[in-house]
Design an enzyme around this catalytic site. Sequence first.
Site, short mmCIF file in Angstrom:
data_model
loop_
_atom_site.label_atom_id
_atom_site.label_comp_id
_atom_site.label_asym_id
_atom_site.label_seq_id
_atom_site.Cartn_x
_atom_site.Cartn_y
_atom_site.Cartn_z
N ASP A 137 0.90 -1.28 0.16
CA ASP A 137 -0.06 0.12 -0.04
C ASP A 137 0.90 1.22 -0.11
O ASP A 137 2.00 1.09 0.67
CB ASP A 137 -0.97 -0.21 1.21
CG ASP A 137 -1.71 1.14 1.37
OD1 ASP A 137 -2.62 1.11 0.30
OD2 ASP A 137 -1.75 1.84 2.15
N GLU A 178 1.98 -0.72 -4.89
CA GLU A 178 0.98 0.73 -5.29
C GLU A 178 1.84 1.89 -5.53
O GLU A 178 2.31 2.45 -4.42
CB GLU A 178 -0.14 0.68 -4.15
CG GLU A 178 -1.14 1.77 -4.86
CD GLU A 178 -1.92 2.45 -3.52
OE1 GLU A 178 -2.97 2.80 -4.14
OE2 GLU A 178 -1.38 2.46 -2.69
C1 NOJ Z 1 -4.39 3.22 -1.16
C2 NOJ Z 1 -5.49 2.12 -0.65
O1 NOJ Z 1 -5.80 1.44 -2.03
C3 NOJ Z 1 -6.55 3.11 -0.17
O2 NOJ Z 1 -7.83 2.34 -0.25
C4 NOJ Z 1 -6.23 3.53 1.11
O3 NOJ Z 1 -7.18 4.56 1.65
C5 NOJ Z 1 -4.93 4.39 1.11
N1 NOJ Z 1 -3.88 3.64 0.20
C6 NOJ Z 1 -4.62 4.58 2.51
O4 NOJ Z 1 -3.93 3.64 3.17
#
Ligand code: NOJ
Length: 541
Positions: free
Chosen positions: A202, A267
């Site tokens: 993440d 990500e």
């Molecule tokens: C990316 C995640 O996919 C999202 O859902 C989340 O709110 C943020 N990161 C913070 O963790």
Amino acid sequence: MTNSHPWWEGAVVYEIYARSFADANDDGVGDLEGIRRRLPYLADLGVDAVWITPFYPSPGFDHGYDVADYVDIDPRHGTLEDFDRLVADTHALGLRLVVDIVPNHTSSHHPWFQAALRGATDPYRDFYIWRDPAPDGGPPNNWVSHFGGPAWTWDPGSDQYYCHLFLPEQPDLNWSNPAVITAFDDIIRFWCERGVDGFRIDVAHGLAKDPWFRDNPQLAPVRAGMDPRRVFDSYEHRYDLDQNPNVDVYRHWHEVVRPYGAMLLGEVGPADPVRHARYHDYGRAIHRNFYLTISWMDWDPMHLRDRIRGIHLAAPDSNAWVLDSHDTSHATTRFGGGEVGAHRALCVKTLMMALGGMQVLYQGEELGIDNGSVAPEDLADPVSTRNPGAVSGRDGARTVMPWDDGPTNGFNSGGRPWLPSAHRPREETVAGQQGDPASFLERYRTLLALRRSRPELWKTPVEWLDTEDSVMIALRRGATVVAANLDEHDAGFDLPEGEWTVLYSSRFGAPPPISDGRIDVPAETTLILGAAATADAPHHN
Ligand code: NOJ
């Protein structure tokens, strides 16, 4: 497993939004047992792996992305025993399991943060990022949170601010503290020992911060009441995101997961393809990285073409192609809605399938569905609930997976879902589409089968082909040609020398004829063609 042929090469990964996929115990929140029971559906669809969004104990301010314990399961999602059963069944079906890891921040309920709040001398204080107030008593710099307001919250106990790039309930970890690195090594090993095959990281670009905590350059004026995402985009994130030491962390993680044969899937936010590609670091850091920019785009053929070409050039094998996720509107909705939007999404997805790297499908994407409809009083995403007014959040893509036309579309046996939404008609459900060759579900299934049976579609070196139309992308890989026409007009296309036959069209119905080595590619359609001699021959990986 050997590193010469890792499982993730060319893999198709299916994203499951844990809260909304399947609810076996009828408490309104999706669970691991629900997922386990639906695994045969995913195996039949033809994906290679499943990625499940966070299921760890969490107060749920950001629906699981605020983790209070990294090595357990939230009781609403099940138990560690459920997890072990899920791993066993996933592997028995020949699928891989990818879990989410959230290293940029913890929940404010995490024992580390609770200890840190005890004051400057607590050993966990330095797990987080603390700064003195600015001379006027305000936040230490101008950084803003993704979800609205400053990226700093004042702690009255110590008269210091802590940093949070998301909610105040999501304090950012201090990745310049070696103890944080060690703590995450242990977490990664814990899940590897339990049999996971990979980690989706993440906010992979968020961890390291500027050592001097300088102000970000401001690009545009900010007004009260603006959508927090527009406020966020009004700054150049030169000092809070995408710092070089991030890549050091992932080079290290690469070595941590290597003995287990596990994969890292990042990500990664930067829109610049070159900055994005450095998270792969020529195969030494994160194995595959999402290029999120495309998953935020509306239907804009010229820009889509350029973004696709740009990221493919910079990251030909390490990109994870993603069009849809729990953080955006469904691609169908972004691309115009209904049949039009769904056809456009499949057109782009078909092109992506012919590009190297990994493919990611988000639950429901294979049904061509639009966003679910949530009543204003039921909205749950903090992006909406904490920023009342004209802000549209992410709830539309997070409504329950439509399995059938039962009371909660088959999500459970009737318990009110945590995110109630309008009932979907049968034609938008798995049960309504399964077996109908003209349905999106069956078109996606056929596409995945073609990709699997014909690995040269994503493996053989690309030769870009000339096109006459400005929003056409065409390429050849060995005995396979792909022609994507993103334009609103049909476009003529001269095939390379030889006999070709259409193997797949993202449009339903009979494919257009080929005459004198030329084919008219219908508007907003992607065709996959095979050299006639090999068109029917089976291809093996
Ligand atoms: C990316 C995640 O996919 C999202 O859902 C989340 O709110 C943020 N990161 C913070 O963790």
